[in-house]
Design an enzyme around this catalytic site. Sequence first.
Site, short mmCIF file in Angstrom:
data_model
loop_
_atom_site.label_atom_id
_atom_site.label_comp_id
_atom_site.label_asym_id
_atom_site.label_seq_id
_atom_site.Cartn_x
_atom_site.Cartn_y
_atom_site.Cartn_z
N ILE A 1 39.44 51.62 -60.19
CA ILE A 1 38.56 51.02 -59.32
C ILE A 1 38.13 52.49 -58.39
O ILE A 1 38.90 53.10 -57.67
CB ILE A 1 38.95 50.21 -57.99
CG1 ILE A 1 39.31 49.34 -58.57
CG2 ILE A 1 37.35 49.77 -57.84
CD1 ILE A 1 40.00 48.04 -57.77
N HIS A 2 37.01 53.33 -58.59
CA HIS A 2 36.98 54.36 -57.60
C HIS A 2 35.26 54.61 -58.16
O HIS A 2 34.21 55.27 -56.57
CB HIS A 2 37.24 55.71 -58.47
CG HIS A 2 36.84 56.17 -59.97
ND1 HIS A 2 37.08 55.54 -61.17
CD2 HIS A 2 35.45 56.93 -60.08
CE1 HIS A 2 35.52 56.10 -62.48
NE2 HIS A 2 35.37 57.46 -61.28
N ARG A 3 34.58 54.10 -58.10
CA ARG A 3 33.02 54.13 -58.63
C ARG A 3 32.74 54.02 -57.35
O ARG A 3 33.15 52.85 -56.65
CB ARG A 3 32.26 53.34 -59.78
CG ARG A 3 32.52 53.99 -61.19
CD ARG A 3 32.08 54.65 -61.48
NE ARG A 3 31.41 55.04 -63.03
CZ ARG A 3 31.39 56.59 -63.61
NH1 ARG A 3 30.60 56.74 -62.95
NH2 ARG A 3 31.76 56.37 -65.09
N ARG B 1 39.63 57.83 -52.02
CA ARG B 1 38.15 57.09 -51.80
C ARG B 1 38.49 55.33 -51.37
O ARG B 1 38.14 54.74 -50.60
CB ARG B 1 37.30 57.02 -52.06
CG ARG B 1 35.45 56.39 -51.60
CD ARG B 1 34.40 57.40 -52.92
NE ARG B 1 34.52 56.62 -53.88
CZ ARG B 1 34.22 57.74 -54.74
NH1 ARG B 1 34.55 59.16 -54.81
NH2 ARG B 1 34.59 57.49 -56.21
#
Length: 354
Positions: free
Chosen positions: A203-205, A236
């Site tokens: 998960i990074h978007r 992030r």
Amino acid sequence: MKVLTVIGARPQFIKAATVSNKIRKNNNTEILVHTGQHYDNNMSDIFFEELGIPKPDYNLSIGSSNHGHQTGSMMIALEEIYLKEKPDMVLVYGDTNSTLAGALCASKLLIPVSHVEAGLRSFNKAMPEEQNRILTDHISDLLFVPTLTAENNLKAENITKGVYNTGDVMYDAINLFKERAKKMSNIVEKLDLAPESYILSTIHRAENTNSIERLTSIIGALSNCNEKIILPLHPRTKKFIQEYNLPIGQNVTIIDPVGYLEMISLENNSKKILTDSGGVQKEAYFLKKPCITMRDETEWVETVNNGWNTIVGSDSNKILDAIANFNPTGNPPSAFGEGNTSEIITNIIQKYIG
């Protein structure tokens, strides 16, 4: 031939590993510039080491910041390098701020631009990546598209000159590094995992991490499913999980970001892959792993149309249903070239420069 390559993020390191190798094999000069968009060891240095990418000639060390500041800082630094090195061509990859900065700076100096992975469209202009790829395509001289869909996207925008359907450099990379991953990575053993006993998730978007509603829904689904989840956690994403104070289920094993060979090993041994990454969607397809995409759309429509990728957004119920019931069988059809994309791209650039 003197090519200046601009890279700055994990997927670009992987793509450059295959193309840079071909450029340099032909006795050409490549100047490699790393913007520093991904700058810690797990997100940057390790990729250069294990993929055999030449050490960058310039490392701008820009780091993370707001889009305008980051892109502007890159352009200021790149302009000085372009004027000093006087390349015949600037080569950019994908859809990051590094991509746009590299292309825009070159275009203003009347240096030809090559864009690898041109023509991708999510048709969601709220995504920074969509803005970057559209703008880069419209100022590029050579546009290397990975699929027929990407080629048709460019035609719809009246971009037809300099467009080449070359296949996908990521397919080259998987073929090149898959066997090396088996020999060099022991991460599956280190985590005490049996093959196909877990689901791998990334998960990074920004659309997921910046929204407390979306990230809460996604983490909730992962934590409440009946599967073991391995989650290499992007810095992030980690920051927002802590900021939102989200509880993580005992079935979720969080690990630090991993290098490319370790990632391939984790993908190849997983049961399914749950991601919001474009690159990981394709890697799942190449490795014949069912992919569940936590976005509202994808640029890689071929993976969906061919039955190996399903789009679930951030809806907990849809994620849980796909984890339980999305089980494609057979072999994914070929849709991304023959695995010789890097050579094709290099030959086209060489012919263009003359």
